[in-house]
Scaffold this motif. Sequence first.
Motif, PDB file in Angstrom:
ATOM      1  N   VAL A 155       0.839  -1.201   0.000  1.00 14.83           N
ATOM      2  CA  VAL A 155       0.000   0.000   0.000  1.00 14.83           C
ATOM      3  C   VAL A 155       0.873   1.250   0.000  1.00 14.83           C
ATOM      4  CG1 VAL A 155      -1.598   1.388   1.388  1.00 14.83           C
ATOM      5  CG2 VAL A 155      -2.032  -1.050   1.048  1.00 14.83           C
ATOM      6  N   HIS A 156       1.915   1.243   0.840  1.00 13.12           N
ATOM      7  CA  HIS A 156       2.841   2.381   0.904  1.00 13.12           C
ATOM      8  C   HIS A 156       3.479   2.635  -0.458  1.00 13.12           C
ATOM      9  CE1 HIS A 156       6.100   4.973   2.388  1.00 13.12           C
ATOM     10  NE2 HIS A 156       6.924   4.207   1.702  1.00 13.12           N
ATOM     11  N   PHE A 157       3.946   1.572  -1.109  1.00 13.23           N
ATOM     12  CA  PHE A 157       4.628   1.710  -2.402  1.00 13.23           C
ATOM     13  C   PHE A 157       3.688   2.290  -3.457  1.00 13.23           C
ATOM     14  CE2 PHE A 157       5.686   0.046  -6.599  1.00 13.23           C
ATOM     15  CZ  PHE A 157       7.022   0.423  -6.725  1.00 13.23           C
ATOM     16  N   PHE A 158       2.474   1.749  -3.549  1.00 14.92           N
ATOM     17  CA  PHE A 158       1.568   2.207  -4.593  1.00 14.92           C
ATOM     18  C   PHE A 158       0.980   3.582  -4.285  1.00 14.92           C
ATOM     19  CE2 PHE A 158       1.161  -2.379  -5.985  1.00 14.92           C
ATOM     20  CZ  PHE A 158       1.778  -2.167  -7.207  1.00 14.92           C
ATOM     21  N   LYS A 159       0.790   3.915  -3.017  1.00 12.84           N
ATOM     22  CA  LYS A 159       0.345   5.273  -2.706  1.00 12.84           C
ATOM     23  C   LYS A 159       1.418   6.286  -3.112  1.00 12.84           C
ATOM     24  CE  LYS A 159      -3.121   4.922   0.944  1.00 12.84           C
ATOM     25  NZ  LYS A 159      -3.511   5.355   2.310  1.00 12.84           N
ATOM     26  N   LYS A 160       2.654   5.921  -2.879  1.00  9.14           N
ATOM     27  CA  LYS A 160       3.759   6.814  -3.224  1.00  9.14           C
ATOM     28  C   LYS A 160       3.901   6.985  -4.727  1.00  9.14           C
ATOM     29  CE  LYS A 160       8.811   7.140  -2.763  1.00  9.14           C
ATOM     30  NZ  LYS A 160      10.027   6.474  -2.207  1.00  9.14           N
ATOM     31  N   ASN A 161       3.767   5.887  -5.466  1.00  7.32           N
ATOM     32  CA  ASN A 161       4.086   5.929  -6.896  1.00  7.32           C
ATOM     33  C   ASN A 161       2.882   6.066  -7.831  1.00  7.32           C
ATOM     34  OD1 ASN A 161       7.107   5.467  -7.013  1.00  7.32           O
ATOM     35  ND2 ASN A 161       6.483   3.774  -5.692  1.00  7.32           N
ATOM     36  N   LEU A 162       1.671   5.784  -7.337  1.00 11.65           N
ATOM     37  CA  LEU A 162       0.484   5.959  -8.164  1.00 11.65           C
ATOM     38  C   LEU A 162      -0.392   7.117  -7.701  1.00 11.65           C
ATOM     39  CD1 LEU A 162      -0.714   2.291  -8.851  1.00 11.65           C
ATOM     40  CD2 LEU A 162       0.840   3.708 -10.186  1.00 11.65           C
ATOM     41  N   MET A 163      -0.374   7.391  -6.393  1.00  7.68           N
ATOM     42  CA  MET A 163      -1.178   8.494  -5.863  1.00  7.68           C
ATOM     43  C   MET A 163      -0.335   9.697  -5.462  1.00  7.68           C
ATOM     44  SD  MET A 163      -3.936   6.608  -3.381  1.00  7.68           S
ATOM     45  CE  MET A 163      -5.253   5.571  -4.006  1.00  7.68           C
ATOM     46  N   GLU A 164       0.997   9.476  -5.425  1.00  6.29           N
ATOM     47  CA  GLU A 164       1.928  10.520  -5.000  1.00  6.29           C
ATOM     48  C   GLU A 164       1.590  11.036  -3.606  1.00  6.29           C
ATOM     49  OE1 GLU A 164       1.813  13.417  -8.085  1.00  6.29           O
ATOM     50  OE2 GLU A 164       2.839  12.141  -9.543  1.00  6.29           O
ATOM     51  N   GLU A 165       1.249  10.087  -2.736  1.00  6.28           N
ATOM     52  CA  GLU A 165       0.984  10.444  -1.348  1.00  6.28           C
ATOM     53  C   GLU A 165       1.455   9.305  -0.457  1.00  6.28           C
ATOM     54  OE1 GLU A 165      -3.430   9.168  -0.153  1.00  6.28           O
ATOM     55  OE2 GLU A 165      -3.432  10.618  -1.805  1.00  6.28           O
ATOM     56  N   ILE A 166       1.709   9.617   0.802  1.00  5.06           N
ATOM     57  CA  ILE A 166       2.157   8.630   1.777  1.00  5.06           C
ATOM     58  C   ILE A 166       1.283   8.766   3.008  1.00  5.06           C
ATOM     59  CG2 ILE A 166       4.045   7.853   3.253  1.00  5.06           C
ATOM     60  CD1 ILE A 166       5.983   8.897   1.179  1.00  5.06           C
ATOM     61  N   ASP A 167       0.755   7.640   3.482  1.00  2.00           N
ATOM     62  CA  ASP A 167      -0.055   7.643   4.694  1.00  2.00           C
ATOM     63  C   ASP A 167       0.866   7.754   5.903  1.00  2.00           C
ATOM     64  OD1 ASP A 167      -1.773   7.267   6.766  1.00  2.00           O
ATOM     65  OD2 ASP A 167      -2.678   5.432   6.006  1.00  2.00           O
ATOM     66  N   SER A 168       0.857   8.898   6.542  1.00  2.00           N
ATOM     67  CA  SER A 168       1.780   9.142   7.653  1.00  2.00           C
ATOM     68  C   SER A 168       1.466   8.293   8.868  1.00  2.00           C
ATOM     69  CB  SER A 168       1.748  10.628   8.054  1.00  2.00           C
ATOM     70  OG  SER A 168       0.440  11.002   8.450  1.00  2.00           O
ATOM     71  N   ASN A 169       0.266   7.719   8.933  1.00  2.00           N
ATOM     72  CA  ASN A 169      -0.103   6.907  10.087  1.00  2.00           C
ATOM     73  C   ASN A 169       0.314   5.447   9.932  1.00  2.00           C
ATOM     74  OD1 ASN A 169      -1.420   9.024  11.492  1.00  2.00           O
ATOM     75  ND2 ASN A 169      -3.199   8.794  10.152  1.00  2.00           N
ATOM     76  N   ALA A 170       0.687   5.059   8.728  1.00  2.00           N
ATOM     77  CA  ALA A 170       1.068   3.666   8.491  1.00  2.00           C
ATOM     78  C   ALA A 170       2.571   3.481   8.651  1.00  2.00           C
ATOM     79  CB  ALA A 170       0.643   3.249   7.082  1.00  2.00           C
ATOM     80  N   ASP A 171       2.949   2.252   9.011  1.00  2.00           N
ATOM     81  CA  ASP A 171       4.370   1.928   9.076  1.00  2.00           C
ATOM     82  C   ASP A 171       4.954   2.017   7.679  1.00  2.00           C
ATOM     83  OD1 ASP A 171       4.180  -0.690  11.600  1.00  2.00           O
ATOM     84  OD2 ASP A 171       4.350   1.478  11.764  1.00  2.00           O
ATOM     85  N   THR A 172       6.025   2.773   7.513  1.00  2.00           N
ATOM     86  CA  THR A 172       6.714   2.811   6.230  1.00  2.00           C
ATOM     87  C   THR A 172       7.871   1.832   6.272  1.00  2.00           C
ATOM     88  OG1 THR A 172       7.946   4.730   7.043  1.00  2.00           O
ATOM     89  CG2 THR A 172       6.037   5.161   5.670  1.00  2.00           C
ATOM     90  N   MET A 173       8.539   1.673   5.125  1.00  2.00           N
ATOM     91  CA  MET A 173       9.530   0.614   4.990  1.00  2.00           C
ATOM     92  C   MET A 173      10.616   0.663   6.060  1.00  2.00           C
ATOM     93  SD  MET A 173       8.050  -0.624   2.341  1.00  2.00           S
ATOM     94  CE  MET A 173       8.959  -1.680   1.237  1.00  2.00           C
ATOM     95  N   ASP A 174      11.030   1.856   6.450  1.00  2.00           N
ATOM     96  CA  ASP A 174      12.133   1.959   7.399  1.00  2.00           C
ATOM     97  C   ASP A 174      11.686   1.855   8.859  1.00  2.00           C
ATOM     98  OD1 ASP A 174      10.763   4.319   7.349  1.00  2.00           O
ATOM     99  OD2 ASP A 174      12.533   5.613   7.385  1.00  2.00           O
ATOM    100  N   ARG A 175      10.395   1.678   9.103  1.00  2.00           N
ATOM    101  CA  ARG A 175       9.901   1.572  10.471  1.00  2.00           C
ATOM    102  C   ARG A 175       9.519   0.157  10.867  1.00  2.00           C
ATOM    103  NH1 ARG A 175       5.567   6.526  10.210  1.00  2.00           N
ATOM    104  NH2 ARG A 175       7.038   8.247   9.919  1.00  2.00           N
ATOM    105  N   ILE A 176       9.579  -0.777   9.943  1.00  2.00           N
ATOM    106  CA  ILE A 176       9.157  -2.149  10.216  1.00  2.00           C
ATOM    107  C   ILE A 176      10.391  -2.978  10.568  1.00  2.00           C
ATOM    108  CG2 ILE A 176       8.006  -4.175   9.264  1.00  2.00           C
ATOM    109  CD1 ILE A 176       6.527  -2.302   7.348  1.00  2.00           C
ATOM    110  N   PRO A 177      10.509  -3.454  11.805  1.00  2.00           N
ATOM    111  CA  PRO A 177      11.742  -4.129  12.235  1.00  2.00           C
ATOM    112  C   PRO A 177      12.047  -5.416  11.477  1.00  2.00           C
ATOM    113  CG  PRO A 177      10.019  -4.317  13.915  1.00  2.00           C
ATOM    114  CD  PRO A 177       9.540  -3.311  12.912  1.00  2.00           C
ATOM    115  N   GLU A 178      11.015  -6.118  10.996  1.00  2.00           N
ATOM    116  CA  GLU A 178      11.257  -7.372  10.273  1.00  2.00           C
ATOM    117  C   GLU A 178      11.654  -7.159   8.822  1.00  2.00           C
ATOM    118  OE1 GLU A 178       7.902  -8.148  13.286  1.00  2.00           O
ATOM    119  OE2 GLU A 178       8.453  -6.602  11.836  1.00  2.00           O
ATOM    120  N   LEU A 179      11.589  -5.918   8.350  1.00  2.00           N
ATOM    121  CA  LEU A 179      11.870  -5.613   6.947  1.00  2.00           C
ATOM    122  C   LEU A 179      13.310  -5.148   6.796  1.00  2.00           C
ATOM    123  CD1 LEU A 179       9.992  -5.718   4.455  1.00  2.00           C
ATOM    124  CD2 LEU A 179       9.611  -3.272   4.744  1.00  2.00           C
TER     125      LEU A 179
END
Length: 410
Positions: free
Chosen positions: A376-400
């Motif tokens: 969802v983060h990737f497609f919001k960034k690249n198709l909607m040009e927006e980022i949900d600030s309330n969601a975990d982004t790639m650098d905030r997920i410890p298992e990623l």
Amino acid sequence: MIIMGLLANMFTALLAYALPIPELPAPTGSYPVGTLTFQWTDMGRKDHYAADPGENRELLVQVWYPAEQQDKRESSSLMTADERQIFAQQLGIPALLLDYFKYVPSHAVVNAEVSNTRQQYPLILFSHGYSSSRLFHTTQAVELASHGFIVASIDHTYGTSGTIFPDGSIKPFRLSDDQFESSEAYRDRVGQVWSDDISFVIDQLERLKGRQTASQLAGRLDMDRIGVIGHSFGGAASYDAIFDPRVTAGINMDGTLFGFKDQSASAKPFLFLYSEAAQEAIDLILRTSAFTDAQFEEIGITKEEFETEANYTLLEMKHIQSLLNNKGEAFYIAGTGHLNYTDIQFVSPLLKYISLTLTGKLSPERTARIVNESIVHFFKKNLMEEIDSNADTMDRIPELHDMTDLFDND
């Protein structure tokens, strides 16, 4: 009689543990979700895998989309009775053992009205894995739809575990497992068919743009914002599909590539998501490729023999490195296996005891949350040009974990 009754109760209890009624995660977006199914025939292509050589390529496409508010009790089941029958046949088990799937809601309502919150919604094409099904990616499709995307999930005919079309016809699995495993040329041919499927579905959806069609999706698709996503072999098809000029960005979930040797690095945003099992395999191959002659002698093969066996994988790794130096990203999720990118991970808690390359130690619920937030983060960034600030982004997920340094290993 008492003993038989006790044994029956024990068997029932064991079955309930081994095959509990799965609970697919509810979508987290603000939109309710609707779903429609289309049956389309490509009159410009013959289907090489059909029993009848004159048969045109026919596809079933299930579309998930943002909907107006609906009664949740109207949510459709994950599988129909006929679909449960097909999957049971493939697994070699009585269909009765899959009967509980009728109690699993898809979290989507059939033929719901499209949400009027926006006039148009970005489109994402979804491609399943080899011998799998669009149904095993319901959680991801519904999640994306709940965040404002229209998702077209393709059943790649004769490459699925079985497809039942709205007209009642059934298309079984017809690919050759032996050729798929042994022949690079065979995989490339199948891959070309699948990536052509994606382009054909885009063609069909473009025809829905006009108001002259009866479909409620007419005029609701933003055909200037198109993404592709796939799992395993479908991930490879999604990568090839980004060379369609209409596609903006894409994701490959735990898949390899085919046909990449003849393509230059893409300048489009592309995300590779791997399981830990795949990451470990890639790491082993890359480390072994740097062995000295003495180390190769120690493991009983020559460097030339290793390079012959691993040539395809090494070329693929080099190609992915060129993508990461452009607009590509690569991550793996710790504690996961190949099937953690599908809803199969919810079928039984026993899967993790069968093989950690199938499903890892991380819980299905946590894995699904990470995968869903990432896509969802990737497609919001690249198709909607927006980022949900309330969601975990790639650098905030410890298992990623970022894999850029792994591929940048000369």
